[in-house]
Scaffold this motif. Sequence first.
Motif, PDB file in Angstrom:
ATOM      1  N   GLY A  59       0.711  -1.081   0.146  1.00 31.72           N
ATOM      2  CA  GLY A  59      -0.064  -0.034   0.048  1.00 31.72           C
ATOM      3  C   GLY A  59       0.805   1.311  -0.161  1.00 31.72           C
ATOM      4  N   MET A  66      -1.711   3.509  -1.750  1.00 29.97           N
ATOM      5  CA  MET A  66      -2.628   4.496  -0.644  1.00 29.97           C
ATOM      6  C   MET A  66      -2.295   6.011  -0.704  1.00 29.97           C
ATOM      7  SD  MET A  66      -4.905   2.665   0.644  1.00 29.97           S
ATOM      8  CE  MET A  66      -5.429   3.562   2.052  1.00 29.97           C
ATOM      9  N   VAL A  67      -1.173   6.232  -1.184  1.00 32.67           N
ATOM     10  CA  VAL A  67      -0.814   7.618  -1.316  1.00 32.67           C
ATOM     11  C   VAL A  67      -1.863   8.169  -2.416  1.00 32.67           C
ATOM     12  CG1 VAL A  67       0.922   9.307  -1.879  1.00 32.67           C
ATOM     13  CG2 VAL A  67       1.440   7.387  -0.493  1.00 32.67           C
ATOM     14  N   LEU A 111      -4.622   7.100  -3.555  1.00 30.99           N
ATOM     15  CA  LEU A 111      -6.136   7.149  -2.967  1.00 30.99           C
ATOM     16  C   LEU A 111      -6.104   8.279  -2.020  1.00 30.99           C
ATOM     17  CD1 LEU A 111      -6.684   3.312  -2.196  1.00 30.99           C
ATOM     18  CD2 LEU A 111      -7.551   5.067  -4.217  1.00 30.99           C
ATOM     19  N   ASN A 112      -5.287   8.461  -1.096  1.00 33.23           N
ATOM     20  CA  ASN A 112      -5.187   9.382  -0.074  1.00 33.23           C
ATOM     21  C   ASN A 112      -5.316  10.773  -0.834  1.00 33.23           C
ATOM     22  OD1 ASN A 112      -5.449   7.518   2.057  1.00 33.23           O
ATOM     23  ND2 ASN A 112      -3.225   7.979   2.620  1.00 33.23           N
ATOM     24  N   PHE A 113      -4.691  10.919  -1.614  1.00 37.19           N
ATOM     25  CA  PHE A 113      -4.578  12.180  -2.472  1.00 37.19           C
ATOM     26  C   PHE A 113      -5.374  12.382  -3.515  1.00 37.19           C
ATOM     27  CE2 PHE A 113      -0.995  12.336   0.411  1.00 37.19           C
ATOM     28  CZ  PHE A 113      -0.657  13.724   0.585  1.00 37.19           C
ATOM     29  N   ARG A 160      -8.652   6.782  -8.779  1.00 31.83           N
ATOM     30  CA  ARG A 160     -10.037   6.167  -8.281  1.00 31.83           C
ATOM     31  C   ARG A 160     -10.403   5.045  -8.870  1.00 31.83           C
ATOM     32  NH1 ARG A 160      -9.412   8.154  -4.090  1.00 31.83           N
ATOM     33  NH2 ARG A 160     -10.304   9.924  -3.165  1.00 31.83           N
ATOM     34  N   LEU A 163     -10.252  -2.432  -6.451  1.00 38.81           N
ATOM     35  CA  LEU A 163      -8.987  -2.707  -5.474  1.00 38.81           C
ATOM     36  C   LEU A 163      -8.715  -3.915  -5.202  1.00 38.81           C
ATOM     37  CD1 LEU A 163      -7.011  -0.174  -4.560  1.00 38.81           C
ATOM     38  CD2 LEU A 163      -8.122  -0.392  -2.259  1.00 38.81           C
TER      39      LEU A 163
END
Lengths: 291, 156
Positions: A28, A32-33, A35-37, A41, A45
């Motif tokens: 991740g 995840m970076v 997705l977090n930012f 999209r 997943l």
Amino acid sequence: MEFLQPATWEEALDAKAEHPGAVPIQGGTDVMVELNFDMRRPAVLLDLGRVTELTGWDPAGDRLRVGAGVPYATVIDALGDRLPGLAQAARTVGSPQIRNRGTVGGNLGAASPAGDSHPPLLAGDAVIEVESRRGIRMIAATDFYRGVKRSALEPDELIRAFWMAPAAGPQYFSKIGTRNAMVIAVCSFAIALYPEERRVGTGIGSAAPTPLRATAAEEFLARELDWDAPLDEAVAREFGALVAAAAAPIDDVRGTAGYRRHALSVMARRTLTWAWRDHLGGTGRSGRGAA
Amino acid sequence: MRVSFIVNGASETADDVWEGESLLYVLRERMGLPGSKNACEQGECGSCTVYLDGTPVCACLVAAGQAEGRQVRTVEGLAEGDRLAPIQEAFVEAGAVQCGFCTPGLLVQAHDLIERRPDPSDAEIREALAGNLCRCTGYEKILDAVRLAARRKAAI
């Protein structure tokens, strides 16, 4: 968004066949970076964290077959004696927390030119095993990287493992960053000596659209090195120049093209010097940590 | 989706979790555990460090679903009741806390270090904490605290 969590490799291949657009996630530390930012999209997943087949490694003939889900911390602790160049690169990845989660498989999947695994994989003649419901493909690392964050991986394929022989001689990795921890490489370089074959492998990172080998520099050393003699300084300097010439760097926020070329020539000369010292010392194994 | 895992020894469940949501968000916003701090959301600062199945990780880089059924231990789970863990006591005594934002992550990461290395060298402490940023104390008092906790642990 859909969250798929296959329990086995077979289930993972089925899921990827059914959802070719699914984004695989393991440690991740890249996905995840994004997705977090809000940079990505994906509709699906695909969590590979339960696929135990990916987290092991086995001898396969004269090589090691290392699962794509083996974290950097394990590469360092359990495989560092056999894959010292890769282990040195792994030590420079992020922080301890990142190395506990991030994987070589993830580095390959992201295919960033700055990924720390790539130069030692190239220098070490690694082969990437990828699989889909259509079958298995073995892709040489030199053929794997296709562009900035693009690889030879097809949409329905997943990375199963990488294959690499235990070090046949000294190996070193060197990386330029603004500090010792938590840096993306400004540029990086890996070297692997094959004393019995009288040749040297190389890998350049973060100084071209893809990680790459410095082929002309390798051919030069295969021609010029006297394997029983001390390293000729002029040979080491020319090697550095040829490595710098092999790169195709750009100016960006981390450094200029000119700086990258210069730094590569220095790292190439230094890593060859360190490796040669080990070679003549007869240890046959890298004794130093990454610079 | 629904996500369930063990947090600090207790079974917890969160509903309506977005599939791309981080473990950090679930801990803080859905399970009422705001000890782990949310700052960089990219694994740079270490202030969200938690144990996942006994291994320190950045909770911001773990998808919530990846924690399904697993064991999570946060800074809230280091103390035993009212008794602070030795590393927590050492941070207080050494003055290793100023604004306190980085403290939870540093505590978990340092807790792991002295569990694995009872007598860490300064180089090992620096290496272990390289992924935890502090902008107040300048790290010296944090190093003092880790040395103090390690000494005390060794004396037990």
